[in-house]
Each structure stands twice: as C-alpha cells, then as structure tokens.
Design an enzyme around this catalytic site. Structure first.
Site, mmCIF file in Angstrom:
data_model
loop_
_atom_site.group_PDB
_atom_site.id
_atom_site.type_symbol
_atom_site.label_atom_id
_atom_site.label_comp_id
_atom_site.label_asym_id
_atom_site.label_seq_id
_atom_site.Cartn_x
_atom_site.Cartn_y
_atom_site.Cartn_z
ATOM 1 N N HIS A 38 8.819 135.318 -44.816
ATOM 2 C CA HIS A 38 7.742 136.114 -46.149
ATOM 3 C C HIS A 38 6.970 135.041 -46.202
ATOM 4 C CE1 HIS A 38 11.458 138.970 -47.486
ATOM 5 N NE2 HIS A 38 10.158 139.692 -47.001
ATOM 6 N N SER A 187 15.186 140.396 -45.407
ATOM 7 C CA SER A 187 15.877 140.993 -46.519
ATOM 8 C C SER A 187 17.519 141.120 -46.441
ATOM 9 C CB SER A 187 15.025 141.625 -47.643
ATOM 10 O OG SER A 187 13.978 140.437 -47.781
#
Ligand code: AMP
Length: 279
Positions: A38, A187
């Site tokens: 990210h 994640s």
C-alpha cells in the site's frame, strides 16, 4: 515535523474539500491494515500528484457472505501513523451507513472481464469493487488513482469501467511489492500460521519456475500448468485457478508471448492468496 493527515468521515465534507483543492489529486483506495505494498502506492501518489487522499474502507459489498469481512484485519491508528510519515494530506474513512445508506440499490457490473479468473469463485466481487470505486471517485474527483498490479484483474476491470462510463480519472498501475522471500505482500498474509507462511511460497516459486522454463524454451501451456500444479500440491495448496491470459482484456491465450501473464489463486489452509506475473 510529522503532521497527521486530516481524517474525514463524511461524504459531504470530503466532497467539499476535494472541490477546493487546486492541483492534481492523487487517490489511493485501500481497505486498511497497511503494508509496504500500500505504501508504495502512496509514495507514487506523493511523487505524481499535488494532494494525496487515501481511503480506508473495508467494503462489505465485495465480500461474499462466506468470506472474511468480519475477521478482515483493521488498525486505523497504526495506518494513520504510517500515512503521516509519508505526508498524506487526507484519509477518507467513511462507515457503512455513509457509503450504503438504508435502501441502497445502485450497482455497477463490468460484464465479461469480471467473470473470469477471480470472478469465477467470487461472482459478485467485482460488482462490489466497481461500485465502491465509482462512488469514491465521484466523491474525491482524483486525477490519478494509484493501484497495485497485485490485483491485476481489478485494474483491468476498473480501467474498463472508468473508460466506458467516461470518468476522467486515470489509473496509475504500480508493481507488486514482495516480502524478502518473494511472497506478495497482502493484509491477508496475517492469517497464515508458520507452516502456512512457508507453504504460501508455492505461488512465487511457481512464477519463478515458469519463468525459468519459458526462458529455456518451454512454451507448452499444459506442461507449464502441470509443473505449477506439482509445486502447489507439494505445498498442500488447493488450487482455485492457474491461468495464462493476454494482458489485453484478460483474454484466453494459446501462446506465450510478451503480452502473456500468469495468474494464480491458491488456498493455503482457509486463506485465499493470489499472485500474477509477466513471464
Ligand atoms: P487492499 O487494501 O487489499 O484493497 O489493496 C489496496 C491497494 O493496494 C490495491 O490497489 C492493491 O492492488 C494494492 N496492493 C495490495 N498489496 C499489494 C502489493 N503487495 N504490492 C502492490 N500493491 C498492492
């Protein structure tokens, strides 16, 4: 001095701010629990735009009822600290009521391209993704939206949507960020126990092996798929798909050329991992 980004929770306030910004707006949509993948998008946004907006929203409409919406990892404070260090201007952090008020009933489906690869085992996923991204783009009005090639199909679906629905926002694709041993950052890697973490390497090992085979002259798609299947079986992975596709429209391919990409989705335990690579 590190300045925390302004956290905005309502659509109304976000719209007000985005209309007053004079300069290029760079937007990074995320579901939070941020990692280096990210952050690479945020860095690209900082380099290529005047203002950076990051959204953090775990979008329920892209999860099927059997999927991990409730257990999806969340840590807003940590995310904001990471974004502050990179100089992000705004974090858009709406709740479900704000994004899908009672009676909400408008959906965007990009036919065709949403139905292959991940769309087979997740038939409503890309409708959820296209809908939330269309809403976010309308609210934030970014010039550029930064997205990772980790979700290559997502970029393909959303590029088509933005073009066909005449949005002005353009996607800025960013390369996959990997752990030191090659596992694509995600994640969902948090779900893996120690053994599964090592089994999960079968995706990257498959990519490496196929690249090596292709460089030796092996162009037999069935043979290459069998090689991958063996690697994944040995790691106790359960295959969702192993596919070679052309990057243009993700169409099927019978040949390997510079436009062919390998796409993998594999369950390691209950965790579904995806990866892809040019070969
Ligand atoms: P997510 O929070 O999983 O919805 O991802 C938000 C954005 O981060 C998407 O554009 C993803 O493709 C991107 N992303 C996630 N993992 C990686 C990675 N390992 N490398 C690059 N981009 C990533």
């Amino acid at each position: 001095m590190i300045v925390k980004p302004q956290v905005i929770k309502t659509i109304c306030e976000m719209q007000k701010i985005s209309t007053t910004l004079t300069g290029k707006i760079g937007f990074v949509p995320t579901m939070g629990y941020l990692h280096e993948g990210h952050l690479s998008l945020v860095k690209a946004a900082k380099e290529n735009a005047d203002f950076t907006v990051v959204s953090i929203y775990v979008n329920p409409s892209q999860f099927a009822p059997s999927e991990d919406l409730d257990s999806y990892p969340r840590d807003l404070e940590r995310d904001i600290d990471l974004l502050a260090k990179l100089g992000v201007d705004y974090v858009f952090f709406p709740n479900d009521k704000e994004m899908y008020p009672e009676g909400y009933n408008s959906w965007i489906t990009v036919e065709g391209i949403s139905k292959v690869l991940c769309g087979v085992s997740r038939p409503s996923h890309f409708t959820g993704v296209a809908t939330i991204v269309a809403k976010l783009v309308n609210i934030i009005q970014p010039h550029l939206m930064f997205m990772g090639e980790k979700d290559f199909q997502q970029i393909a679906v959303l590029s088509k949507m933005l073009k066909e629905l005449n949005f002005r926002t353009k996607i800025f694709p960013c390369p996959i960020v990997r752990e030191a041993d090659g596992l694509a950052m995600s994640s969902r890697n948090k779900y893996l126990d120690k053994t599964q973490r090592s089994d999960a390497l079968c995706l990257y090992n498959s990519i490496k092996t196929v690249k090596r085979e292709v460089s030796k002259g092996n162009r037999d798609l069935n043979n290459l798929k069998n090689i991958i299947k063996n690697i994944i079986d040995k790691a106790n992975g359960k295959i969702d798909y192993i596919e070679f596709r052309q990057i243009e429209n993700l169409s099927e391919t019978t040949v390997i050329d510079q436009n062919t990409r390998l796409f993998l989705a594999v369950y390691i335990g209950k965790t579904r991992l995806i990866d892809n690579s040019a070969i």
